[in-house]
Design a protein around this motif. Structure first.
Motif, PDB file in Angstrom:
ATOM      1  N   ARG A   8      -2.082  65.349  41.719  1.00 50.67           N
ATOM      2  CA  ARG A   8      -1.052  64.919  40.744  1.00 50.67           C
ATOM      3  C   ARG A   8      -1.263  65.673  39.450  1.00 50.67           C
ATOM      4  O   ARG A   8      -2.337  65.633  38.871  1.00 50.67           O
ATOM      5  CB  ARG A   8      -1.214  63.424  40.462  1.00 50.67           C
ATOM      6  N   GLU A   9      -0.232  66.362  38.991  1.00 52.66           N
ATOM      7  CA  GLU A   9      -0.375  67.163  37.767  1.00 52.66           C
ATOM      8  C   GLU A   9       0.705  66.797  36.766  1.00 52.66           C
ATOM      9  O   GLU A   9       1.825  66.443  37.156  1.00 52.66           O
ATOM     10  CB  GLU A   9      -0.214  68.652  38.108  1.00 52.66           C
ATOM     11  N   ALA A  10       0.370  66.935  35.485  1.00 55.43           N
ATOM     12  CA  ALA A  10       1.368  66.699  34.430  1.00 55.43           C
ATOM     13  C   ALA A  10       2.261  67.938  34.328  1.00 55.43           C
ATOM     14  O   ALA A  10       1.765  69.056  34.193  1.00 55.43           O
ATOM     15  CB  ALA A  10       0.670  66.451  33.097  1.00 55.43           C
ATOM     16  N   VAL A  11       3.578  67.715  34.414  1.00 55.36           N
ATOM     17  CA  VAL A  11       4.521  68.844  34.326  1.00 55.36           C
ATOM     18  C   VAL A  11       5.442  68.705  33.113  1.00 55.36           C
ATOM     19  O   VAL A  11       6.279  69.583  32.876  1.00 55.36           O
ATOM     20  CB  VAL A  11       5.368  68.981  35.616  1.00 55.36           C
ATOM     21  N   ALA A  12       5.307  67.612  32.368  1.00 55.16           N
ATOM     22  CA  ALA A  12       6.134  67.420  31.171  1.00 55.16           C
ATOM     23  C   ALA A  12       5.324  66.604  30.165  1.00 55.16           C
ATOM     24  O   ALA A  12       4.565  65.711  30.550  1.00 55.16           O
ATOM     25  CB  ALA A  12       7.427  66.687  31.519  1.00 55.16           C
ATOM     26  N   GLY A  13       5.478  66.932  28.885  1.00 54.15           N
ATOM     27  CA  GLY A  13       4.746  66.199  27.846  1.00 54.15           C
ATOM     28  C   GLY A  13       5.632  65.946  26.640  1.00 54.15           C
ATOM     29  O   GLY A  13       6.574  66.716  26.356  1.00 54.15           O
ATOM     30  N   PHE A  14       5.335  64.860  25.940  1.00 54.71           N
ATOM     31  CA  PHE A  14       6.131  64.463  24.766  1.00 54.71           C
ATOM     32  C   PHE A  14       5.151  63.783  23.824  1.00 54.71           C
ATOM     33  O   PHE A  14       4.795  62.622  24.008  1.00 54.71           O
ATOM     34  CB  PHE A  14       7.219  63.496  25.231  1.00 54.71           C
ATOM     35  N   ALA A  15       4.650  64.542  22.837  1.00 50.17           N
ATOM     36  CA  ALA A  15       3.631  64.010  21.925  1.00 50.17           C
ATOM     37  C   ALA A  15       4.284  63.585  20.624  1.00 50.17           C
ATOM     38  O   ALA A  15       5.063  64.338  20.024  1.00 50.17           O
ATOM     39  CB  ALA A  15       2.578  65.074  21.655  1.00 50.17           C
ATOM     40  N   ALA A  16       3.966  62.380  20.193  1.00 43.62           N
ATOM     41  CA  ALA A  16       4.539  61.834  18.957  1.00 43.62           C
ATOM     42  C   ALA A  16       3.448  61.060  18.224  1.00 43.62           C
ATOM     43  O   ALA A  16       2.383  60.795  18.798  1.00 43.62           O
ATOM     44  CB  ALA A  16       5.712  60.918  19.293  1.00 43.62           C
ATOM     45  N   ALA A  17       3.710  60.708  16.970  1.00 42.66           N
ATOM     46  CA  ALA A  17       2.684  59.980  16.203  1.00 42.66           C
ATOM     47  C   ALA A  17       3.366  59.135  15.136  1.00 42.66           C
ATOM     48  O   ALA A  17       4.473  59.470  14.685  1.00 42.66           O
ATOM     49  CB  ALA A  17       1.729  60.972  15.547  1.00 42.66           C
ATOM     50  N   PRO A  18       2.691  58.060  14.710  1.00 42.88           N
ATOM     51  CA  PRO A  18       3.244  57.301  13.596  1.00 42.88           C
ATOM     52  C   PRO A  18       3.142  58.107  12.298  1.00 42.88           C
ATOM     53  O   PRO A  18       2.167  58.835  12.100  1.00 42.88           O
ATOM     54  CB  PRO A  18       2.358  56.052  13.528  1.00 42.88           C
ATOM     55  N   THR A  19       4.158  57.990  11.460  1.00 39.21           N
ATOM     56  CA  THR A  19       4.123  58.651  10.157  1.00 39.21           C
ATOM     57  C   THR A  19       4.925  57.805   9.171  1.00 39.21           C
ATOM     58  O   THR A  19       5.255  56.642   9.470  1.00 39.21           O
ATOM     59  CB  THR A  19       4.678  60.088  10.248  1.00 39.21           C
ATOM     60  N   THR A  20       5.219  58.380   8.024  1.00 39.41           N
ATOM     61  CA  THR A  20       6.074  57.707   7.046  1.00 39.41           C
ATOM     62  C   THR A  20       7.061  58.721   6.488  1.00 39.41           C
ATOM     63  O   THR A  20       6.802  59.924   6.510  1.00 39.41           O
ATOM     64  CB  THR A  20       5.244  57.127   5.880  1.00 39.41           C
TER      65      THR A  20
END
Ligand SMILES: CC(C)(COP(=O)(O)OP(=O)(O)OC[C@H]1O[C@@H](n2cnc3c(N)ncnc32)[C@H](O)[C@@H]1OP(=O)(O)O)[C@@H](O)C(=O)NCCC(=O)NCCS
Length: 424
Positions: A69-81
C-alpha cells in the motif's frame, strides 16, 4: 472515489526512522518536479510539520508497480491565523497538494479537499487559505483571490524619499540571518497584527528566514543576507532579507526576499539601506501588495516598476456568520444587504442578511428575496478589500441592482489595502 483508494491522516508521531516520511514528502517533490529530498531535507520537513501541528492527509492504494500500500496523493495543511482587521482569526492554511500523475482526475483532490475543509469547520475554523500553482484549480472549491501581490523592480539610483516623508531614525546593520533567531517571532507577529490580510508565519518560514534551512541549497543558506534596523533605543524593529545575484550581469541585481517592519518608516529605512549598497543597481521584490506604499513615498515614483506575475493569496469562507463576526467593517455608516451566496460545497450556500454597525458585522440566514447574488469565491475576493463588489460586478460576477451592489461595496470597504508576507 474508487474503493481501491483509502484516505487517512499520517500521524505526526510517525517514528523518525519510518520510510513514510520520505514517501509522503516525495509525493509533493515529484509533482513539483524536484529531486528526492536528502535525509536532512526529510528531517527538516518532519521538524517543521510537527512544530506547525500540521494535518498530513494522504490517499493510499495498491496495485501493479506499487510496493504494497503506497501513498499516491497528499494534502498538507496546518492551523494558522489571518488578520481580518479586528485581531487574528483562526484559519487553516493549505500548504501543499499533489496527486501522482497516474492517479489524477479520479477525484482524489476533491476527496482530500472535502475531508480537510469539513474537519477544519468542525474545529470551529471559519477561513481557509492557500497559494496556487495554477489559477484554474481552486475556484471550484470556493476559493477566491483575496490578496494580490506582484513583483516590483526598483531602480536604486532613483530611490530617494520625498523630503516630507519620515524615514525612521536609529541605525541599520548587516548581520548573519541567524541574528534574527531572538527577534523573528516578535517582528513577524507585530507585522501580522498591524496589516489586514496578513497570514501567520509557519515554522518553515522561521527556518528559512534565519538561514537555518534553504531548500535550494539543501542545508544552511549561504546566499541569504540580512539587514536589521535598530530604533534609537537600540531595539530591533525591522529586518529585510535579500540575496545578491553577483556583479557580472547588468543591471547588477539583488533579490529582496522579505521586508518586515510594523512601522512603514522603518520599512523605508530598510529599503534605503539596501538601495545604498555599493554597485547594486536594481532591487527586485516579489511580495509587493496592492497599493504598495513604497512608490508613492518617492520623489520619483517611477523608480518602482510593477512586473507581470501575481503570487496571490486565495481565501475560502467556511462559516459565514463566524467569519463576518470576526471581520472589521471599516465603513462609518450602518449597512444592510441581503445576499444570496452560491456555494457548491454547501458551507455558505443560501440567503443571508449582512449587516454592519460600529465596525461589527453580522450574517443571519433569511428567507427574504436577495438584493445581490454572488458566489462564495467572489465574496472571498472582497474580504480584505483587494476588490470591491462594484469592481467585480463590472466583470459580471455579481447579480443585482447597481444601488444594492454599491451598498455591498460600501459595507465591505476597508481603509487600507491588504498585505501579506507569509507565502506558503
Ligand atoms: C492539481 C491536482 C492536485 C489535481 O488532482 P486530481 O486528483 O486530479 O483532481 P480531481 O480529480 O479531484 O479533480 C477535481 C476537479 O478539479 C478539476 N481539476 C483538477 N486539476 C485541475 C487543473 N490543473 N486545472 C483545472 N481544473 C482541474 C477536475 O477537472 C475536477 O473537476 P470537476 O469537479 O468539474 O470534475 C493534480 O493534478 C496535481 O497534483 N498537479 C500537480 C501539482 C499541483 O499543481 N498541485 C496543486 C498545487 S497548489
Amino acid at each position: 472515489m474508487d474503493s481501491a483508494y483509502a484516505f487517512d491522516l499520517m500521524p505526526l508521531d510517525t517514528p523518525d526512522d519510518s520510510p513514510e516520511w520520505a514517501e509522503y514528502l516525495d509525493i509533493f517533490r515529484f509533482s513539483f518536479l524536484d529531486n528526492r529530498a536528502t535525509p536532512e531535507g526529510v528531517a527538516t520537513y518532519r521538524e517543521h510539520r510537527r512544530k506547525d501541528q500540521a494535518v498530513l492527509a494522504r490517499i493510499t492504494t495498491e496495485g501493479p508497480g506499487l510496493d504494497g500500500r503506497e501513498a499516491v496523493a497528499g494534502f498538507a495543511a496546518a492551523p494558522t491565523t489571518i488578520n481580518c482587521g479586528r485581531g487574528l482569526v483562526d484559519a487553516l492554511v493549505i500548504n501543499t497538494i499533489a496527486v501522482r500523475p497516474s492517479h489524477r482526475r479520479r477525484g482524489l483532490l476533491k476527496q482530500m479537499m472535502r475531508a480537510q475543509l469539513d474537519a477544519a469547520r468542525e474545529r470551529g475554523i471559519s477561513l481557509a487559505t492557500l497559494t496556487a500553482s495554477e489559477a484554474t484549480i481552486y475556484g471550484r472549491f470556493g476559493f477566491g483571490i483575496a490578496t494580490h501581490t506582484h513583483p516590483i523592480h526598483v531602480d536604486t539610483r532613483r530611490l530617494v524619499f520625498r523630503p516630507d516623508i519620515p524615514v525612521a531614525s536609529g541605525s541599520v546593520e548587516y548581520v548573519h540571518p541567524s541574528f534574527l533567531k531572538d527577534h523573528w517571532h516578535r517582528l513577524v507577529t507585530e507585522h501580522q497584527a498591524r496589516y489586514r490580510g496578513a497570514v501567520g508565519h509557519l515554522h518553515g518560514h522561521y527556518l528559512t528566514d534565519t538561514g537555518q534551512w534553504d531548500p535550494s541549497e539543501n542545508g544552511h543558506a549561504r546566499s541569504l543576507r540580512c539587514v536589521v534596523h535598530f530604533s534609537e533605543e537600540g531595539e530591533v524593529d525591522g529586518f529585510a532579507l535579500f540575496t545578491p545575484q553577483g556583479w557580472h550581469d547588468s543591471p547588477i541585481t539583488t533579490k529582496v526576499r522579505k521586508v518586515c517592519a510594523e512601522d512603514q518608516a522603518v520599512n523605508r529605512a530598510l529599503w534605503k539601506a539596501m538601495a545604498e549598497m555599493d554597485m547594486v543597481e536594481r532591487l527586485t521584490y516579489p511580495l509587493s501588495p496592492p497599493g504598495d506604499p513604497l512608490a508613492a513615498s518617492l520623489v520619483d515614483p517611477w523608480a518602482v516598476q510593477p512586473k507581470e506575475g501575481d503570487d496571490p493569496v486565495w481565501l475560502r469562507i467556511l462559516d459565514l456568520p463566524s467569519a463576518v463576526a470576526q471581520r472589521q467593517f471599516d465603513g462609518d455608516s450602518e449597512g444592510d444587504v441581503i445576499v444570496e451566496i452560491v456555494d457548491s460545497m454547501g458551507y455558505c450556500e443560501g440567503r443571508w442578511r449582512m449587516h454592519a454597525k460600529d465596525g461589527q458585522g453580522t450574517a443571519e440566514r433569511v428567507d427574504a428575496a436577495a438584493d445581490v447574488k454572488l458566489s462564495v469565491d467572489v465574496l472571498a475576493q472582497m474580504w480584505h478589500g483587494d476588490r470591491t463588489a462594484s469592481e467585480l460586478a463590472l466583470s459580471g460576477l455579481l447579480d443585482g441592482e447597481p444601488a444594492a451592489i454599491g451598498r455591498l461595496s460600501r459595507l465591505f470597504q476597508v481603509d487600507e489595502p491588504p498585505m501579506n508576507l507569509a507565502t506558503f
